[in-house]
Scaffold this active site. Sequence first.
Site, PDB file in Angstrom:
ATOM      1  N   THR A  72       0.852  -1.138   0.276  1.00 23.23           N
ATOM      2  CA  THR A  72       0.216   0.029   0.082  1.00 23.23           C
ATOM      3  C   THR A  72       0.989   1.353   0.048  1.00 23.23           C
ATOM      4  O   THR A  72       0.520   2.063  -0.512  1.00 23.23           O
ATOM      5  CB  THR A  72      -1.143   0.043   1.321  1.00 23.23           C
ATOM      6  OG1 THR A  72      -1.795  -1.151   1.133  1.00 23.23           O
ATOM      7  CG2 THR A  72      -1.556   1.199   1.256  1.00 23.23           C
ATOM      8  N   GLN A 177       1.146  -9.296  -6.181  1.00 20.53           N
ATOM      9  CA  GLN A 177       0.755 -10.610  -6.456  1.00 20.53           C
ATOM     10  C   GLN A 177       1.627 -11.462  -7.149  1.00 20.53           C
ATOM     11  O   GLN A 177       1.274 -12.707  -7.038  1.00 20.53           O
ATOM     12  CB  GLN A 177      -0.792 -10.638  -6.725  1.00 20.53           C
ATOM     13  CG  GLN A 177      -1.732 -10.255  -6.139  1.00 20.53           C
ATOM     14  CD  GLN A 177      -1.998 -10.782  -4.581  1.00 20.53           C
ATOM     15  OE1 GLN A 177      -1.595 -11.971  -4.470  1.00 20.53           O
ATOM     16  NE2 GLN A 177      -2.800 -10.189  -3.906  1.00 20.53           N
ATOM     17  N   SER A 197       5.322  -6.311  -1.933  1.00 21.54           N
ATOM     18  CA  SER A 197       4.874  -6.574  -0.657  1.00 21.54           C
ATOM     19  C   SER A 197       5.366  -8.059   0.030  1.00 21.54           C
ATOM     20  O   SER A 197       5.380  -8.846  -0.620  1.00 21.54           O
ATOM     21  CB  SER A 197       3.301  -6.206  -0.681  1.00 21.54           C
ATOM     22  OG  SER A 197       2.994  -6.911   0.639  1.00 21.54           O
ATOM     23  N   HIS A 199       4.459  -9.631   2.646  1.00 24.33           N
ATOM     24  CA  HIS A 199       3.656 -10.881   3.191  1.00 24.33           C
ATOM     25  C   HIS A 199       3.015 -11.552   2.098  1.00 24.33           C
ATOM     26  O   HIS A 199       2.336 -12.538   2.416  1.00 24.33           O
ATOM     27  CB  HIS A 199       2.614 -10.089   4.231  1.00 24.33           C
ATOM     28  CG  HIS A 199       1.484  -9.776   3.809  1.00 24.33           C
ATOM     29  ND1 HIS A 199       0.249  -9.942   3.518  1.00 24.33           N
ATOM     30  CD2 HIS A 199       1.459  -8.178   3.340  1.00 24.33           C
ATOM     31  CE1 HIS A 199      -0.466  -9.094   3.090  1.00 24.33           C
ATOM     32  NE2 HIS A 199       0.398  -7.999   2.906  1.00 24.33           N
ATOM     33  N   THR A 235      14.107   5.777   9.871  1.00 21.62           N
ATOM     34  CA  THR A 235      15.098   4.888  10.038  1.00 21.62           C
ATOM     35  C   THR A 235      14.487   3.446   9.567  1.00 21.62           C
ATOM     36  O   THR A 235      13.391   3.044   9.912  1.00 21.62           O
ATOM     37  CB  THR A 235      15.238   4.748  11.603  1.00 21.62           C
ATOM     38  OG1 THR A 235      15.585   5.958  11.792  1.00 21.62           O
ATOM     39  CG2 THR A 235      16.299   3.398  11.929  1.00 21.62           C
ATOM     40  N   CYS A 323     -18.622  -4.800   3.803  1.00 27.62           N
ATOM     41  CA  CYS A 323     -18.869  -3.677   4.112  1.00 27.62           C
ATOM     42  C   CYS A 323     -19.421  -3.721   5.738  1.00 27.62           C
ATOM     43  O   CYS A 323     -19.250  -4.838   6.302  1.00 27.62           O
ATOM     44  CB  CYS A 323     -20.117  -2.919   3.438  1.00 27.62           C
ATOM     45  SG  CYS A 323     -21.777  -3.742   3.784  1.00 27.62           S
TER      46      CYS A 323
END
Lengths: 380, 184
Positions: A72, A177, A197, A199, A235, A323
């Site tokens: 993100t 992905q 990313s 993870h 850092t 939602c």
Amino acid sequence: MSIYLDHNATTAPDREVVDAVAWAMAQAWGNPSTLYRQGREARAVLDTARARVAGLIGAADPFEIVFTSGGTESDHLALTGSCGAGRGDHVVTSMAEHKAILRTCAQLEQSGFRVTYLPVDGLGRVDPDAVRKAITPKTALVSMMLANNEVGTINPLPEIAAICRERRVLLHSDAVQAPGRTAVDVAALGVDLLSISGHKLHGPRGVGALWTRRGTVLQSVLAGGSQERGVRPGTENVPGAHGLGVAAELARKRLAETPARVRSLRDRLWELLRAAVPEARAHGDLERGLCNVLNVSFPGHDAEELVLLLDKEGIEVGTGSACTTGQTTPSHVLLAMGVSPQEARCSIRFSLGQCNSQSEIDEVAAVVSRLVGGRSTCHS
Amino acid sequence: MPLVSRWEIISVMPCLADTAKIRVTAQLDADISEVLPYVNAVLKRAVFNPQPPTLTTNRGGMCFSLHARRIAGAKLRDLDHAREELEWWMALINDTWERRASLTPSYERGQQLSAIQIFKGLPATNCKACGESTCLAFAAKLLSEKASVLSCTPLFTPEWRERRVAVLELLEGSGYQIPPEFLA
């Protein structure tokens, strides 16, 4: 029994990654910006990690890697950093992008930028010609994901890159992905910026990277020191970066064997489901897309209810975003592909990983078939 | 004989809208699909989706969603509060079921839009990018959820941004589920 089939949401960290992060927390805790031994050792760990991540994506220069807190942030930095560098006031993207891109674009619009959200076809692909037509003299950036998180479709990035080069527009790709599931080579893709990313490739949470082609000027989003070439002050997360580097190296080594095996399991799952539930429909590009994704709609069956029922059977899968009322909102990716809202609400996503086995796939198919077969929650 | 005899809470999570509260999902021991249109008639301000049948409504600042075999609630204070609310819903569902012969089921949304209202928010260029011959035909498809507003390509260009924001708000306010990725 627990069968995890939501690897596009997140992946379990490899044992080596966990050990690497723990080691770095204990042994490489220095501040890489300092001149003394502790700092130099942390700096060395960071640079090794940088090289490993660069190796995963075919980057020529490790210093083109900027560590971030994840996909993100990498996406946000790519968009806002490009637009803030005075290139223009227009961004071109697609309707099927991850919300990190779409919400950042919405923020840019509120700041006065103009955004074109291009449609995708029935498989979830962007048409390069549509990109060509959308680019204007004021376009600062084109952002097109490499592989879609919902349906696995892979975009024709090299063609889009050729257009962007011709029109002198930066091209960013959210490739979160892709690594570990398909080959990623920034030179072959022709991109200028690429997000990854940790993870998503059995690495640590809270760390990612933005590859930035040398010479690409980005305006920093944060104000602070000069870490990460001043593009991302703060850092550095040395343990996270070290873990990401180890994960990147493992992912690169697994590319020879894992994608083919996972694809075979994914295809088997679809064959079993299709045979048991004839009305089920798969979405996305199974042939040319990511090896591990199977997005299937089961008409008449509420996706969230199915997910909960599967969870009770020890099977974990994904669905569209929920939602606040607990009602499943249909996936914007499926809607953009032309799937009706009614059908999109009945779709669940199976995303396999390297640890899944054939016996697990057979079990999942059997359970889904039992839950879905002959029992509709739809009353006309 | 009540329609629903038991409910069981199967999920408790932090509420997305208010992190001090919780959202809860309860499994029911019966399929309530058939009674949902009657409950819709009783509640009057709920949003009913026919396929698969769901009913969404607000009650006292909380949000509830009724499905065939579960009820999801959000913005609940705690588990005791959730249990009280679930008992309230059980009573409503069973009472409505008992007197359904005297009720007229409603398959309508709480705030019914017309195709014309939606059409007024579209570009009205009849460009056919959505696959329909006219914007009015597309509006009709949107109304019945046979198409998504994302199919209107021009609406997602800079020139139509204000119109897009207005149309998405109109649809969302009438109970159509708009992907949050595109809401302003």
